[in-house]
Design a protein around this motif. Structure first.
Motif, mmCIF file in Angstrom:
data_model
loop_
_atom_site.group_PDB
_atom_site.id
_atom_site.type_symbol
_atom_site.label_atom_id
_atom_site.label_comp_id
_atom_site.label_asym_id
_atom_site.label_seq_id
_atom_site.Cartn_x
_atom_site.Cartn_y
_atom_site.Cartn_z
ATOM 1 N N TYR A 1 45.428 37.852 40.108
ATOM 2 C CA TYR A 1 45.607 36.594 39.461
ATOM 3 C C TYR A 1 44.138 35.919 39.167
ATOM 4 N N GLY A 2 44.034 34.957 38.230
ATOM 5 C CA GLY A 2 42.945 34.139 38.106
ATOM 6 C C GLY A 2 42.369 33.396 39.578
ATOM 7 N N ASP A 3 41.141 33.466 39.465
ATOM 8 C CA ASP A 3 40.662 33.168 40.689
ATOM 9 C C ASP A 3 40.315 31.533 40.520
ATOM 10 N N THR A 4 41.482 30.701 41.593
ATOM 11 C CA THR A 4 41.397 29.366 41.236
ATOM 12 C C THR A 4 40.340 28.691 41.892
ATOM 13 N N SER A 5 39.564 29.213 43.115
ATOM 14 C CA SER A 5 38.315 28.620 43.653
ATOM 15 C C SER A 5 37.190 28.853 42.845
ATOM 16 N N ALA A 6 37.337 29.670 41.592
ATOM 17 C CA ALA A 6 36.160 29.821 40.455
ATOM 18 C C ALA A 6 36.416 28.901 39.618
ATOM 19 N N GLY A 7 37.619 27.987 39.782
ATOM 20 C CA GLY A 7 37.815 27.399 38.383
ATOM 21 C C GLY A 7 38.686 27.873 37.203
ATOM 22 N N GLN A 8 39.260 28.918 37.739
ATOM 23 C CA GLN A 8 40.133 29.802 36.631
ATOM 24 C C GLN A 8 41.773 29.264 37.063
ATOM 25 N N ARG A 9 42.482 29.385 36.163
ATOM 26 C CA ARG A 9 43.990 28.984 36.174
ATOM 27 C C ARG A 9 44.600 30.560 36.914
ATOM 28 N N ILE A 10 45.660 30.369 37.671
ATOM 29 C CA ILE A 10 46.322 31.372 38.081
ATOM 30 C C ILE A 10 46.664 32.376 37.157
#
Length: 569
Positions: A218-227
């Motif tokens: 999934y998207g990396d939320t810690s890097a500011g991405q959405r799931i």
């Protein structure tokens, strides 16, 4: 009327196919008997040598969808994972959807003649069968394609396209970037759309890709991405542009189960990059071979499917679309069905678009109704599929169904309606309701809400009619956060403080009744935003019979002449 249901892939269910694929003895390839699942695993002696069988009208339809590497169904040690080309060049891999859904929730699969009959789970096609070659590659035994198993880190579109030139894996250097039809063959509608989930824990989510076979992130939320930022690259660049002149490619989002046209360079979400896996094997996959039959139908000799040549001529909701195809008699057949998402997407001609060819994105052998889109432009419709686009919202897990845009996939951005995802996108919207309740669309690109979609019916193919099929509903809600004053999926019972219930929920427009907890889970036909006796607009359960009404503990509801569930007495 005569019924000519073609039962070529005799799957009793996915478990049977899995057992067959694992060599459990459920099927004996080469025994001159069409055993359940044998059409996927064997082409030796069980159908004519050219891979075709005759239906009752003596018109050729596709029978077999693949062959084993060797006669006993195994794969010789030390080989690279190749399998012979399928008996037809474009076998459609089933969506693997195994549960039936009503207007909003999972339900027992309906009988013929009942509402929602004829949906995806009631027709079993060639189920996904993957072979891990233990060399970084995976072979799809239905399509004959071999895939890179691990996409690695995200990269720019330009790097993904250029990188294949020098790419070597498992001793092969003939890899290519997949087309959108090749990549979409991997999608599985056993996934759950996490759109709207605000947490960061992905452990309870289910992607639209076999994550036991392929490496998925999934998207990396810690890097500011959405799931949901898990968009995957294809070589299929749109023949027009989106979002006011942006070049884009059609990619598959295996996190949320959609096809959209994503920027090829710069700006927006593309700065985080995309995932890419390369493919090798048969190059004819995704190439149609249409022939008009002169009776209002068109056969695709590449897929074995036969299609309605003209569409429905008018839009309708999802229940109406299912009924439209279930009741169709055409070309001497009455076994028509609403196509699943992968069947319908196989019709898209990605070389065509409203802007380039002044047509729908479909071969001109078909006729397509014209519409006027949200921007006031002449355009072409979206078409319903029989596939529910499930999510993890309890009580609304089946509220949306997938559709394919054969015209512009519109959205409202910067105060203007425009094509945001391209002709050939696969999106999903509510199965019922009034599109006017979303005057500026929904989501970050203001996606136009298309509830009244057109219909093009299908029949044939390597499909088993299984009206009583359907697994027990196994919707897994996203992880919940108790105490955040948001009624997350599943919190109706585990965190009632976040989900207070004081009678029918107040509403202003119909879309309010699609919110979590706004409509009782056992309201079989959803809820209508309607005035109560005091004049307050509330989400009141809709009905056509008393049995459609919820069963609260302290009241008995009956169906009124207005089609609303009201207290009895």
């Amino acid at each position: 009327m005569t019924t000519n249901r073609i039962r070529l892939a005799g799957f009793a269910g996915f478990a049977l196919l899995a057992a067959t694929a694992c060599g459990s003895g459920a099927s004996a390839p080469g025994n001159d008997t069409m055993d359940p699942g044998a059409d996927v695993l064997d082409a030796i002696g069980e159908v004519p040598a050219d891979g075709w069988v005759q239906d009752s009208t003596d018109r050729d339809v596709a029978g077999d969808t693949g062959a084993d590497t060797d006669a006993d169904g195994g794969h010789d040690a030390g080989q690279d994972g190749d399998v012979p080309a399928p008996a037809i060049p474009y076998p459609i891999v089933d969506t693997a959807q195994a549960a039936c859904y009503g207007v909003a929730t999972c339900m027992a699969c309906p009988a013929e003649g009942q509402a929602f009959f004829g949906q995806d789970a009631q027709y079993a096609g060639a189920q996904p069968v993957y072979q891990d070659n233990h060399d970084g590659t995976v072979t799809d035994r239905v399509t004959g394609l071999t895939w890179q198993k691990d996409p690695g880190a995200k990269q720019s579109y330009a790097n993904a396209i250029a990188g294949v030139t020098a790419f070597t894996l498992a001793g092969h250097n003939d890899w290519r970037v997949p087309t959108i039809k090749e990549l979409y063959s991997l999608i599985r509608f056993t996934g759950l759309d996490p759109s709207g989930y605000s947490g960061t824990d992905t452990s309870g989510l289910v992607p639209f890709l076999d994550a036991d076979t392929f490496v998925f992130h999934y998207g990396d939320t810690s890097a500011g991405q959405r799931i949901i930022d898990s968009q995957w690259v294809t070589s299929s660049v749109y023949t027009s542009t989106v979002m006011n002149g942006q070049q884009c490619f059609f990619g598959v989002n295996f996190a949320d189960g959609r096809i959209k046209c994503y920027p090829t360079s710069g700006g927006g979400r593309s700065t985080a990059g995309y995932y890419a896996i390369y493919v090798r094997g048969p190059t004819g996959y995704g190439v149609n071979d249409f022939a008009a039959n002169g009776d209002g139908t068109v056969s695709d000799r590449a897929t074995g499917l036969t299609w309605q040549q003209a569409d429905s001529g008018a839009g309708m909701d999802w229940q109406g679309a299912l009924a439209q195809c279930a009741g169709l008699t055409l070309g001497g057949h009455d076994d028509w069905r609403l196509p699943n998402a992968k069947e319908l997407q196989s019709l898209v001609d990605y070389s065509r678009s409203p802007d380039k060819t002044a047509s729908a994105a479909i071969d001109p052998v078909f006729t397509s109704s014209g519409i006027t889109n949200e921007a006031g432009q002449p355009d072409w419709p979206c078409y319903w599929t029989s596939t529910t686009h499930a999510n993890g919202t309890s009580g609304q897990e089946g509220a949306n169904a997938a559709y394919v845009a054969f015209g512009r996939a519109m959205g409202y951005m910067s105060g203007v309606w425009m094509d945001v995802h391209g002709a050939g996108a696969q999106r999903s919207d509510p199965k019922t309701g009034n599109p006017a309740d979303w005057p500026t669309g929904h989501g970050p690109q203001g996606d136009a809400i298309r509830i009244l979609n057109h219909v093009r019916c299908v029949r044939g193919g390597s499909v088993t009619f299984a009206p009583d099929a359907g697994a027990t509903c196994t919707t897994t809600p996203p992880p919940e956060t108790c105490g955040n004053n948001t009624c997350d999926a599943g919190e109706e019972t585990t965190c009632p403080a976040d989900c207070p219930t004081t009678g029918p929920t107040a509403c202003a427009v119909q879309s309010d009744c699609s919110a979590v907890g706004a409509c009782p889970q056992d309201a079989l036909k959803g809820c209508t935003c309607s005035a109560d006796p005091q004049g307050t607009k509330r989400c009141i359960p809709a009905c056509s019979a008393d049995t459609d009404c919820p069963k609260p503990p302290n009241a008995t509801l009956a169906c009124s002449p207005q089609g609303l569930c009201v207290p009895q007495g």
